[in-house]
Scaffold this active site. Structure first.
Site, PDB file in Angstrom:
ATOM      1  N   ASP A  67       0.537  -1.188  -0.369  1.00 43.27           N
ATOM      2  CA  ASP A  67      -0.434   0.006  -0.164  1.00 43.27           C
ATOM      3  C   ASP A  67       0.551   1.424   0.294  1.00 43.27           C
ATOM      4  O   ASP A  67       2.452   1.037   0.230  1.00 43.27           O
ATOM      5  CB  ASP A  67      -1.391   0.689   1.191  1.00 43.27           C
ATOM      6  N   ASP A  69       1.346   5.117   0.515  1.00 47.75           N
ATOM      7  CA  ASP A  69       1.763   6.618   1.867  1.00 47.75           C
ATOM      8  C   ASP A  69       1.829   7.985   1.331  1.00 47.75           C
ATOM      9  O   ASP A  69       3.329   7.457   1.016  1.00 47.75           O
ATOM     10  CB  ASP A  69       2.370   6.075   3.281  1.00 47.75           C
ATOM     11  N   ASP A 148       8.971   7.334  12.606  1.00 49.44           N
ATOM     12  CA  ASP A 148       9.489   6.442  14.215  1.00 49.44           C
ATOM     13  C   ASP A 148      10.902   6.006  13.464  1.00 49.44           C
ATOM     14  O   ASP A 148      11.797   6.524  13.786  1.00 49.44           O
ATOM     15  CB  ASP A 148       8.624   4.792  14.033  1.00 49.44           C
TER      16      ASP A 148
HETATM   17  P1  ATP Z   1       3.462  -1.105   6.586  1.00 49.05           P
HETATM   18  O1  ATP Z   1       1.965  -1.003   5.876  1.00 49.05           O
HETATM   19  O2  ATP Z   1       4.425  -2.338   5.610  1.00 49.05           O
HETATM   20  O3  ATP Z   1       2.882  -1.788   7.677  1.00 49.05           O
HETATM   21  P2  ATP Z   1       4.659   1.313   7.108  1.00 49.05           P
HETATM   22  O4  ATP Z   1       6.153   1.977   7.392  1.00 49.05           O
HETATM   23  O5  ATP Z   1       3.856   1.899   5.637  1.00 49.05           O
HETATM   24  O6  ATP Z   1       4.942  -0.539   6.550  1.00 49.05           O
HETATM   25  P3  ATP Z   1       2.455   2.061   7.890  1.00 49.05           P
HETATM   26  O7  ATP Z   1       1.507   1.877   9.968  1.00 49.05           O
HETATM   27  O8  ATP Z   1       1.497   2.341   7.216  1.00 49.05           O
HETATM   28  O9  ATP Z   1       3.815   1.730   8.570  1.00 49.05           O
HETATM   29  O10 ATP Z   1       3.001   4.353   8.640  1.00 49.05           O
HETATM   30  C1  ATP Z   1       3.622   4.752   7.602  1.00 49.05           C
HETATM   31  C2  ATP Z   1       4.710   5.560   7.914  1.00 49.05           C
HETATM   32  O11 ATP Z   1       3.877   6.641   8.843  1.00 49.05           O
HETATM   33  C3  ATP Z   1       5.889   4.679   8.465  1.00 49.05           C
HETATM   34  O12 ATP Z   1       6.198   4.083   7.286  1.00 49.05           O
HETATM   35  C4  ATP Z   1       5.821   6.007   9.554  1.00 49.05           C
HETATM   36  O13 ATP Z   1       7.016   7.291   8.227  1.00 49.05           O
HETATM   37  C5  ATP Z   1       4.727   6.335   9.778  1.00 49.05           C
HETATM   38  N1  ATP Z   1       4.537   6.387  11.361  1.00 49.05           N
HETATM   39  C6  ATP Z   1       3.995   5.335  11.251  1.00 49.05           C
HETATM   40  N2  ATP Z   1       3.164   4.727  12.697  1.00 49.05           N
HETATM   41  C7  ATP Z   1       4.045   5.748  13.065  1.00 49.05           C
HETATM   42  C8  ATP Z   1       4.812   6.182  14.821  1.00 49.05           C
HETATM   43  N3  ATP Z   1       3.893   5.269  15.732  1.00 49.05           N
HETATM   44  N4  ATP Z   1       5.600   7.404  15.483  1.00 49.05           N
HETATM   45  C9  ATP Z   1       5.950   7.500  13.670  1.00 49.05           C
HETATM   46  N5  ATP Z   1       5.575   7.581  12.757  1.00 49.05           N
HETATM   47  C10 ATP Z   1       5.271   6.409  12.278  1.00 49.05           C
HETATM   48 MG    MG Z   2       2.211   1.735   4.830  1.00 50.82          MG
END
Ligand code: ATP
Ligand code: MG
Length: 444
Positions: A67, A69, A148
């Site tokens: 997905d 972002d 993060d």
């Molecule tokens: P995946 O979608 O594969 O689970 P992701 O890294 O894209 O991994 P998401 O939860 O979709 O995780 O979040 C998108 C982005 O937002 C992350 O890559 C990070 O940069 C930021 N992010 C998400 N949650 C947090 C958090 N709790 N604290 C700080 N940054 C965050």
């Molecule tokens: Mg994501």
């Protein structure tokens, strides 16, 4: 990340390392049409627009992103005005979902540093440092520092297809290192769920946690008790339903995090010798099914996680003199109500979980039409799978599972033969029922 400071002692913002298109592997082929549409429209309207987070991280690792972002300089309202198919969601963290058929693109506005603003109504922090709300808008540099992990702070620009690396994320991807941006303890205190994310990414990506990001977890794990159970349920799904559940479980246990999510299961594992094996077998089973593209349900995993606690509580109630059937029911009730204080379980998973437990008893009673009725139960398959795991883990002697395997596979003749065996084989009958059973009715 190098932390530089300006004259006021405030950390100064990092200058990104800008990697031109020719020097990084991300191409538009990695990106869905929907994500491209969002990026181009934001760009066309004069806003900055980047892909960021997991999609860039995964594409850098040669995986197809699941997905997308988007991070932008447009405010949520401005984004909503650009896309008819969009919805503002979230309070703690306001974002916009832009929907294209089944695909949802998550669009977030650049976040600033809450301490710098005197804007208590948009960013709030509890006394313990927990970030309660985080809606102060900022620049892309500030936004990068709020993320993060370094590997999650890589931005792909739609304006010139370059990659902006604010925190040495490219280097950490190359060395397969998970490193928090900033001071790890502060970042975990702001949002303890980051500890779960650390474990999730380590398991999924096969990365190692950098030492400074790892050390505080053992001590800070109990901070997860402050997180609303509904948010933890979402996180539990991501932890265990992504194809790396067993590895994730072992890491969570290693960091003392599993017990913060499932205290009942953790306590049962300490007392019941087959409990850990059962839980691990259930996770291995789910991972295998996912790898084969077969359907999986959290209800099955939750049923397995909590089953040892149900068995243990049931035994205690029976010792106090409660008969078997109400003891099972009460035990299930107690386990669930304690569990819900930590991680919520929506009804659509909680009901089937209870069914899977109830069926464990019914699987032992097979006389007459019962086996056929049980076979037709919508949760039969999951219950049968749990039964096999209970035998495999050594909770109960094997035999019943094999009987059900044969019963499912057999034709009518074979099924009749199996049923006739039930009548004559006391070991495979429901224990407590034996004395009270009415004379067998003639079937057929
Ligand atoms: P995946 O979608 O594969 O689970 P992701 O890294 O894209 O991994 P998401 O939860 O979709 O995780 O979040 C998108 C982005 O937002 C992350 O890559 C990070 O940069 C930021 N992010 C998400 N949650 C947090 C958090 N709790 N604290 C700080 N940054 C965050
Ligand atoms: Mg994501």
């Amino acid at each position: 990340m190098k932390s530089r400071h300006d004259e006021d002692g405030k950390p100064s913002l990092p200058a990104p390392r800008i990697i031109p298109r020719a020097e990084h592997p991300i191409s538009r082929q990695h990106i869905s049409d929907a994500a491209l549409k969002v990026l181009y429209r934001l760009d066309g309207a004069g806003f900055e627009a980047y892909l960021v987070g997991g999609c860039i991280r995964d594409a850098m690792l040669g995986k197809m992103p699941k997905d997308f972002d988007v991070a932008t300089s447009a405010t949520p309202e401005q984004v909503r005005d650009l896309f008819r198919n969009s919805r503002l969601i979230g309070r703690r963290f306001r974002i916009v979902h832009v929907r294209f058929g089944r695909e949802i693109i998550e669009v977030t506005t650049f976040r600033g540093q809450p301490q710098d603003e005197h804007a208590d109504h948009i960013a709030r922090q509890s006394d313990a440092g927990l970030l309660l709300r985080d809606n102060v808008w900022g620049s892309i540099e500030e936004d990068a520092l709020r993320r993060d992990f370094t590997v999650n702070a890589l931005y792909y620009s739609i304006a010139d297809f370059s990659l902006h690396d604010f925190a040495d994320g490219v280097h950490d991807i190359e060395t397969r290192t998970l490193r928090l941006i900033g001071d790890p303890e502060t970042r975990y205190r702001e949002d303890p769920v980051r500890m779960l994310r650390a474990v999730r990414f380590a398991a999924k990506l096969d990365f190692l946690l950098d030492e400074a990001s790892e050390t505080p977890i053992y001590e800070l794990a109990p901070l997860l008790l402050q997180i609303p159970p509904a948010r933890l349920f979402d996180e539990v799904l991501k932890l265990f339903m992504a194809g790396h559940g067993l590895m994730t479980f072992r890491l969570l246990s290693h960091y003392d995090l599993f017990g913060m999510l499932f205290p009942e299961a953790e306590e049962a594992m300490a007392d019941v010798d087959w409990a850990e094996e059962l839980i691990e077998a259930a996770l291995a089973n789910t991972d295998r099914r996912m790898a084969e593209g077969r359907p999986v349900t959290p209800a099955f995993l939750l049923a397995a996680f909590l089953w040892p606690a149900v068995v243990q509580r049931k035994a205690a109630l029976e010792q106090e003199g409660m008969p078997g059937v109400p003891a099972t029911h009460t035990a299930a009730q107690q386990v669930v109500s304690r569990q819900l204080q930590h991680v919520s379980i929506p009804k659509r998973f909680g009901m089937p979980m209870r069914d899977i437990w109830d069926l464990q008893e019914r699987l032992t009673r097979r006389q007459g039409k019962r086996a056929f009725q049980t076979r037709e139960h919508p949760r039969f398959r999951a219950a049968y799978d749990l039964l096999l795991l209970r035998e495999q883990a050594g909770e109960i002697p094997s035999g019943l599972g094999e009987w059900w395997t044969a019963f499912q596979q057999g034709d009518e003749h074979e099924q009749r033969r199996l049923l006739s065996k039930v009548g004559s084989d006391p070991a495979s009958q429901g224990k407590r029922r034996k004395r009270r059973r009415k004379p067998r009715k003639k079937t057929e």
